[in-house]
Design a protein around this motif. Sequence first.
Motif, mmCIF file in Angstrom:
data_model
loop_
_atom_site.group_PDB
_atom_site.id
_atom_site.type_symbol
_atom_site.label_atom_id
_atom_site.label_comp_id
_atom_site.label_asym_id
_atom_site.label_seq_id
_atom_site.Cartn_x
_atom_site.Cartn_y
_atom_site.Cartn_z
ATOM 1 N N SER A 91 4.854 6.761 -7.031
ATOM 2 C CA SER A 91 4.224 5.459 -6.106
ATOM 3 C C SER A 91 4.095 6.016 -4.827
ATOM 4 N N ALA A 94 0.887 8.207 -4.451
ATOM 5 C CA ALA A 94 -0.200 7.744 -4.993
ATOM 6 C C ALA A 94 -0.507 6.519 -3.574
ATOM 7 N N LEU A 95 0.548 5.744 -3.224
ATOM 8 C CA LEU A 95 0.206 4.689 -2.351
ATOM 9 C C LEU A 95 -0.228 5.481 -0.716
ATOM 10 N N VAL A 98 -3.752 6.670 -1.319
ATOM 11 C CA VAL A 98 -4.861 5.507 -1.387
ATOM 12 C C VAL A 98 -5.000 4.831 -0.480
ATOM 13 N N ARG A 99 -3.986 4.517 0.319
ATOM 14 C CA ARG A 99 -4.132 3.643 1.467
ATOM 15 C C ARG A 99 -4.459 4.104 2.977
ATOM 16 N N SER A 165 -8.276 11.565 -2.618
ATOM 17 C CA SER A 165 -7.022 10.918 -3.324
ATOM 18 C C SER A 165 -6.450 11.467 -4.487
ATOM 19 N N MET A 191 3.880 4.714 -10.345
ATOM 20 C CA MET A 191 2.597 4.735 -9.598
ATOM 21 C C MET A 191 1.818 3.657 -10.034
ATOM 22 N N VAL A 195 0.525 0.621 -7.310
ATOM 23 C CA VAL A 195 -0.713 0.556 -6.838
ATOM 24 C C VAL A 195 -1.421 -0.270 -7.312
ATOM 25 N N ASP A 196 -2.042 -1.305 -6.712
ATOM 26 C CA ASP A 196 -2.750 -2.492 -7.219
ATOM 27 C C ASP A 196 -4.237 -2.406 -6.762
ATOM 28 N N ASP A 200 -4.791 -2.003 -3.056
ATOM 29 C CA ASP A 200 -4.711 -0.746 -2.448
ATOM 30 C C ASP A 200 -6.093 0.123 -2.429
ATOM 31 N N ILE A 201 -6.454 0.009 -3.932
ATOM 32 C CA ILE A 201 -7.773 1.110 -3.966
ATOM 33 C C ILE A 201 -8.890 0.628 -3.299
ATOM 34 N N GLY B 29 -3.864 3.256 -10.446
ATOM 35 C CA GLY B 29 -3.777 1.817 -10.050
ATOM 36 C C GLY B 29 -3.579 1.323 -11.482
#
Lengths: 263, 157, 267
Positions: A91, A94-95, A98-99, A165, A191, A195-196, A200-201, B29
């Motif tokens: 997480s 990825a966060l 992506v962010r 990413s 992850m 990640v929403d 987020d994405i 995601g």
Amino acid sequence: MIGLTKKLRSIGHHVVDAVWRTGYAARFFFLILLYSGTSFQRFRLTVKELFSSGVMSLIIILVAGMFVGMVLGLQGYETLKRYGSESALGSLVALSLVRELGPVLAALLFASRAGSAMTAEIGLMKATEQISAMEMMAINPIARVVGPRFWAGVISMPLLSALFSAMGVFGGYVVGVVLIGVDQGSFWSQMQAAVDFQHDILNGVIKSVVFGVAVTAIALFEGYDAPPTAEGVSGATTRTVVQSSLAILILDFMLTAFMFQGD
Amino acid sequence: MDRTALDLWVGIFVVAGLAALSVLALKVGNLSSYNMSETYQLQAYFSNIGGLKSQASIKSSGVLIGRVAMISLDPERYEAKVTMNIDKRYHFPKDTFANILTSGLLGEQYIGMIPGGDTELLKAGDEIKKTQSALVMEDLIGKFLYSKADEPKQPAK
Amino acid sequence: MPPQALVEIQNVNFAYGNRPILKGVNLSLPKGKVIAVMGGSGCGKTTLLRLIGGALRPSSGQVKVDGQVIHELDHNKLYLMRRKMGMLFQFGALFTDMSVYDNVAFQMREHTDLPEEIIRDLVLMKLHAVGLHGTHHLMPAELSGGMARRVALARAVALDPMLIMYDEPFAGLDPISLTVVGNLIRRLNDALGATSIVVTHDVQESLKIVDYIYFIADGVIVAEGAPDEIRSSSKPFVHQFVHGEMDGPVPFHYPGGNYQQDLGLRT
């Protein structure tokens, strides 16, 4: 006393100059949007620019993304280990990609790879009178030359940022799971839990589109506004990289504050 | 550069970019883990929601069954009104409990649903009557201190 | 001079900011003729072409092309007018990211709906006219200076314009290319029934090909006449210019104060 007046006068001159330039830039941006029809009616022109801005930036984006992800995996693991929560590595990687890192670093690379090339190209076209020649042929250079480059940049940016990413996540996976040995299941599940898609994405994609607009608009304006000499073009290229990098970071702060506040 | 070669490369670029985006959406995601289109809404009132946020998960027996859609303050009851999107596949009895829980000691807050024994089921738009608010650390400490103070003093020997 | 003039410049003043470039210039360009505008560097020759093309507005006076006042046209009408003009830029200004073929075909593709086969024939014809048949696949970077100028010429006449403008067509060319370009200017003008204006400081070459010459110095027209009149002119400025003398009305020395005094010598 005379020195002071001189100084004041030069400050005033600079301020007026800056305001004038801002207005000119805004008008230029407006003209790009006004004459964008050509970019879509004759999509081949835009496809050609997609090649030179998007495809040509592909290698650097993929390699950089991979290594950034690997560094994140390594550093994240070292830090998380202290709190015994190595499983949160997925997480974290990825966060942050992506962010923030995906859109921002991809945009910075894009500014120095494609943005500077755009400025140099348009500046040289101006210096060698190609732009004037086009105008004398009754062809609007903003519609024919600038517009397709602008839209190619705006389309490329989110795609490049997504690739960055994705490569980063892969790099983090390689370091975290394959090399260090974090549990694969918890890597992915943590992850996915963190990640929403929308929050987020999608926000990351919106960011990269905004950066794409900013970088290409700055690059094209600097090229179009460059003095038609060798020094003029090289100065404009430098200004493109400096200004668009600053713009990316400032916009990133503003967008982050706007998107991730409160909830 | 040849026309077709150029098209091919741009095509590869666009496809790769979109593929990366969908990998992010599906693998990284949580788009795959629930489908927002097949949900129904329930309401619940809590006297204190603590750190609950919209998009927080709703779980039953630890399984994700929905998301918090909206949080607002009811101006008449002075209680937090929480609107929830629940997956259509799951239905709960009328006397279901909705508790605000914390995942781990310091983790995110979520709503846990504990089904009751009623034969009638909650329908879309219904309100969950039985709720339990979030545990707020300050209240807990306060309660603990009061209870300590109220305890009869040990007789001195 | 025949009364029918394609371009008429009437009492035009132009200034960049506070710096006056043209001061009350009158000039007329009869149909079918080739005229030259000459003068030293920076005397406003190129400005004159930009005024005719509508890229600049005169401070006062007017420029008429084909009976229409250029600076009063709106954007669309100006663009329609420009389609009837061809311009050869100083160093050709070929589009460096396109092949020779695409350069010449550029305006045809932009302004007409001609099918690609016809465009191909037209491009080959234009290239043949400038003696460069078989170069269509080259990129501008692969051309010599003289060839690039000829390709640019083919591009300038791509749509058979009624007015062709040349901005320093002879600059930086070797003697052979120079003669070639000079002859092409004349031949294309006569073959297309166009009218040409050549801005240059190359006296000898232009005297061979043009019908009429204007001399500009310090923003005013100081002399004009047919080539024979110019050759035999006794005006000091024209004489100096035509024969390329070092000193004369245009002094060798910049007006930089007293040299001996600056060296500390007594005067």
